[in-house]
Design a protein around this motif. Structure first.
Motif, PDB file in Angstrom:
ATOM      1  N   PHE A 118     123.654   9.586   5.972  1.00 37.72           N
ATOM      2  CA  PHE A 118     125.071   9.421   5.662  1.00 37.72           C
ATOM      3  C   PHE A 118     125.760  10.787   5.547  1.00 37.72           C
ATOM      4  N   LEU A 119     125.135  11.716   4.860  1.00 35.08           N
ATOM      5  CA  LEU A 119     125.712  13.059   4.724  1.00 35.08           C
ATOM      6  C   LEU A 119     125.833  13.740   6.082  1.00 35.08           C
ATOM      7  N   GLU A 120     124.861  13.508   6.962  1.00 35.32           N
ATOM      8  CA  GLU A 120     124.933  14.059   8.314  1.00 35.32           C
ATOM      9  C   GLU A 120     126.098  13.435   9.075  1.00 35.32           C
ATOM     10  N   LEU A 121     126.268  12.126   8.970  1.00 39.48           N
ATOM     11  CA  LEU A 121     127.382  11.444   9.632  1.00 39.48           C
ATOM     12  C   LEU A 121     128.726  12.000   9.179  1.00 39.48           C
ATOM     13  N   MET A 122     128.842  12.284   7.889  1.00 37.39           N
ATOM     14  CA  MET A 122     130.114  12.768   7.356  1.00 37.39           C
ATOM     15  C   MET A 122     130.529  14.117   7.949  1.00 37.39           C
ATOM     16  N   LYS A 123     129.567  14.882   8.465  1.00 42.92           N
ATOM     17  CA  LYS A 123     129.890  16.169   9.095  1.00 42.92           C
ATOM     18  C   LYS A 123     130.753  15.960  10.340  1.00 42.92           C
ATOM     19  N   TYR A 124     130.657  14.798  10.944  1.00 45.88           N
ATOM     20  CA  TYR A 124     131.351  14.531  12.202  1.00 45.88           C
ATOM     21  C   TYR A 124     132.409  13.439  12.056  1.00 45.88           C
ATOM     22  N   THR A 125     132.735  13.086  10.806  1.00 46.37           N
ATOM     23  CA  THR A 125     133.712  12.036  10.523  1.00 46.37           C
ATOM     24  C   THR A 125     134.961  12.661   9.915  1.00 46.37           C
ATOM     25  N   SER A 159     134.700  11.184  -2.531  1.00 49.74           N
ATOM     26  CA  SER A 159     135.605  12.039  -3.301  1.00 49.74           C
ATOM     27  C   SER A 159     134.948  13.380  -3.591  1.00 49.74           C
ATOM     28  N   ASP A 160     133.676  13.361  -3.972  1.00 51.02           N
ATOM     29  CA  ASP A 160     132.951  14.603  -4.243  1.00 51.02           C
ATOM     30  C   ASP A 160     132.859  15.465  -2.982  1.00 51.02           C
ATOM     31  N   LEU A 161     132.745  14.821  -1.831  1.00 48.54           N
ATOM     32  CA  LEU A 161     132.679  15.542  -0.558  1.00 48.54           C
ATOM     33  C   LEU A 161     134.057  15.989  -0.072  1.00 48.54           C
ATOM     34  N   ASN A 162     135.096  15.502  -0.761  1.00 45.84           N
ATOM     35  CA  ASN A 162     136.475  15.766  -0.354  1.00 45.84           C
ATOM     36  C   ASN A 162     136.744  15.268   1.068  1.00 45.84           C
ATOM     37  N   LYS A 163     136.140  14.145   1.393  1.00 47.57           N
ATOM     38  CA  LYS A 163     136.339  13.538   2.707  1.00 47.57           C
ATOM     39  C   LYS A 163     137.598  12.671   2.677  1.00 47.57           C
ATOM     40  N   PRO A 164     138.562  12.898   3.563  1.00 46.89           N
ATOM     41  CA  PRO A 164     139.788  12.089   3.563  1.00 46.89           C
ATOM     42  C   PRO A 164     139.475  10.599   3.681  1.00 46.89           C
ATOM     43  N   VAL A 165     140.138   9.814   2.826  1.00 49.52           N
ATOM     44  CA  VAL A 165     139.889   8.377   2.768  1.00 49.52           C
ATOM     45  C   VAL A 165     141.202   7.604   2.722  1.00 49.52           C
ATOM     46  N   TRP A 166     141.225   6.503   3.441  1.00 52.56           N
ATOM     47  CA  TRP A 166     142.252   5.478   3.261  1.00 52.56           C
ATOM     48  C   TRP A 166     141.577   4.285   2.621  1.00 52.56           C
ATOM     49  N   ILE A 167     142.113   3.801   1.514  1.00 50.84           N
ATOM     50  CA  ILE A 167     141.594   2.607   0.859  1.00 50.84           C
ATOM     51  C   ILE A 167     142.357   1.389   1.380  1.00 50.84           C
ATOM     52  N   ARG A 168     141.604   0.369   1.772  1.00 45.76           N
ATOM     53  CA  ARG A 168     142.202  -0.890   2.211  1.00 45.76           C
ATOM     54  C   ARG A 168     141.795  -2.016   1.258  1.00 45.76           C
ATOM     55  N   HIS A 169     142.765  -2.879   0.953  1.00 47.32           N
ATOM     56  CA  HIS A 169     142.510  -3.988   0.034  1.00 47.32           C
ATOM     57  C   HIS A 169     143.141  -5.251   0.603  1.00 47.32           C
ATOM     58  N   VAL A 170     142.297  -6.214   0.951  1.00 47.39           N
ATOM     59  CA  VAL A 170     142.794  -7.487   1.462  1.00 47.39           C
ATOM     60  C   VAL A 170     143.258  -8.330   0.277  1.00 47.39           C
ATOM     61  N   LEU A 171     144.508  -8.780   0.329  1.00 52.40           N
ATOM     62  CA  LEU A 171     145.103  -9.545  -0.767  1.00 52.40           C
ATOM     63  C   LEU A 171     144.911 -11.032  -0.493  1.00 52.40           C
ATOM     64  N   VAL A 172     143.972 -11.636  -1.258  1.00 54.27           N
ATOM     65  CA  VAL A 172     143.617 -13.045  -1.066  1.00 54.27           C
ATOM     66  C   VAL A 172     144.047 -13.845  -2.291  1.00 54.27           C
ATOM     67  N   PRO A 173     144.973 -14.788  -2.140  1.00 57.13           N
ATOM     68  CA  PRO A 173     145.341 -15.637  -3.283  1.00 57.13           C
ATOM     69  C   PRO A 173     144.120 -16.317  -3.881  1.00 57.13           C
ATOM     70  N   GLY A 174     143.944 -16.140  -5.195  1.00 54.36           N
ATOM     71  CA  GLY A 174     142.804 -16.738  -5.873  1.00 54.36           C
ATOM     72  C   GLY A 174     141.522 -15.932  -5.767  1.00 54.36           C
ATOM     73  N   GLY A 175     141.517 -14.912  -4.910  1.00 51.64           N
ATOM     74  CA  GLY A 175     140.308 -14.121  -4.716  1.00 51.64           C
ATOM     75  C   GLY A 175     140.449 -12.672  -5.126  1.00 51.64           C
ATOM     76  N   SER A 176     141.538 -12.033  -4.712  1.00 51.50           N
ATOM     77  CA  SER A 176     141.772 -10.635  -5.088  1.00 51.50           C
ATOM     78  C   SER A 176     143.206 -10.404  -5.555  1.00 51.50           C
ATOM     79  N   ASP A 177     144.062 -11.409  -5.400  1.00 55.35           N
ATOM     80  CA  ASP A 177     145.451 -11.296  -5.865  1.00 55.35           C
ATOM     81  C   ASP A 177     145.499 -11.665  -7.340  1.00 55.35           C
ATOM     82  N   ASN A 178     145.118 -10.696  -8.158  1.00 58.78           N
ATOM     83  CA  ASN A 178     145.000 -10.867  -9.594  1.00 58.78           C
ATOM     84  C   ASN A 178     145.499  -9.589 -10.244  1.00 58.78           C
ATOM     85  N   ASP A 179     146.522  -9.692 -11.078  1.00 54.68           N
ATOM     86  CA  ASP A 179     147.156  -8.486 -11.606  1.00 54.68           C
ATOM     87  C   ASP A 179     146.187  -7.607 -12.392  1.00 54.68           C
ATOM     88  N   ASP A 180     145.324  -8.229 -13.206  1.00 52.18           N
ATOM     89  CA  ASP A 180     144.367  -7.436 -13.979  1.00 52.18           C
ATOM     90  C   ASP A 180     143.437  -6.661 -13.052  1.00 52.18           C
TER      91      ASP A 180
END
Length: 242
Positions: A118-125, A159-180
């Protein structure tokens, strides 16, 4: 070395910066209830490709990429084919191509030999698009059939590697659409130092026909996409500015 490829898309515009050549690999350990590509689940299926051949195919479209575009590998789950992925990205970087990994993080472990690979892959990602389906582990297990502990750990390692990241979150009613849970996800994201973008992806039913064709009962039968109000609520909690 071969990678098993489900399909490709020549002019992707939503899976990373700019116009991109999208490679969808076969095989995924998760069984997300909302998956719109269940036809990519089977490990070892798909068309075998050598990295050189796949890269040649992608480079045909290079003139359309502009300054920001490049190659995105999605799935399925690319990290199941980490050796092939590293070979492909290493050769892409030699050609000056921007590389993006779109992953659920499900195969991630700090055990060897995976972690060194994984660390090797990150060198080229250049960019990782990380799907966090649900911040609560118990709810994540229900939604995906998999723990999220290693996925959240992967986010911390990136984050420790300082590798740029986009976070994606699928909003599913009843599954992940929860304010808490959304607030907990926001708190977790705020602990990371490398997140360039957060995206809310509204649940949709466009892939249900694939479940039917495969003879698999669709677990979210009757669940409708979230309302615009709920989408905007999630974006507000996660700090997304329109």
């Amino acid at each position: 070395m071969y990678g098993y490829i489900h399909s490709t898309e020549s002019f992707g515009s939503v899976d990373g910066p700019g116009v991109r050549f999208i490679i969808f690999v076969s095989g995924c350990p998760m069984r997300c209830q909302f998956c719109h590509n269940p036809d990519t689940w089977k490990i070892g299926s798909g068309t075998p490709y050598e990295a050189d051949a796949l890269l040649r195919q992608a480079l045909r479209y290079r003139t359309y990429w502009g300054d920001k575009g490049g190659i995105t590998v999605s799935g399925g789950e690319p990290l199941l084919q980490i050796d092939f992925l590293t070979d492909l990205f290493k050769k892409a970087k030699k050609n000056g191509v921007h590389t993006t990994l779109d992953t659920s993080g499900a195969p991630f472990t700090e055990e060897e030999p995976f972690y060194s690979k994984f660390l090797e892959l990150m060198k080229y990602t250049d960019l990782v698009m990380l799907d966090i389906k649900q911040i609560d582990d118990a709810m994540h297990r229900v939604l995906t059939g998999h723990t999220n502990a290693n996925i959240l750990r992967m986010a911390q390692v990136l984050s420790d590697l300082n590798k740029p990241v986009w976070i994606r979150h699928v909003l599913v009613p009843g599954g992940s659409d929860n304010d808490d849970c959304l607030h907990r996800l926001a708190d977790f994201i705020h602990t990371l130092h490398n997140v360039e973008r957060v995206e809310v992806l509204p649940y949709h039913t466009l892939g249900t026909f694939k479940w039917e064709n495969l003879g698999i009962p669709y677990p979210l039968e009757g669940v409708k996409p979230p309302s615009q109000e709920r989408i905007e609520n999630a974006e507000k909690i996660l700090g997304i500015r329109s």
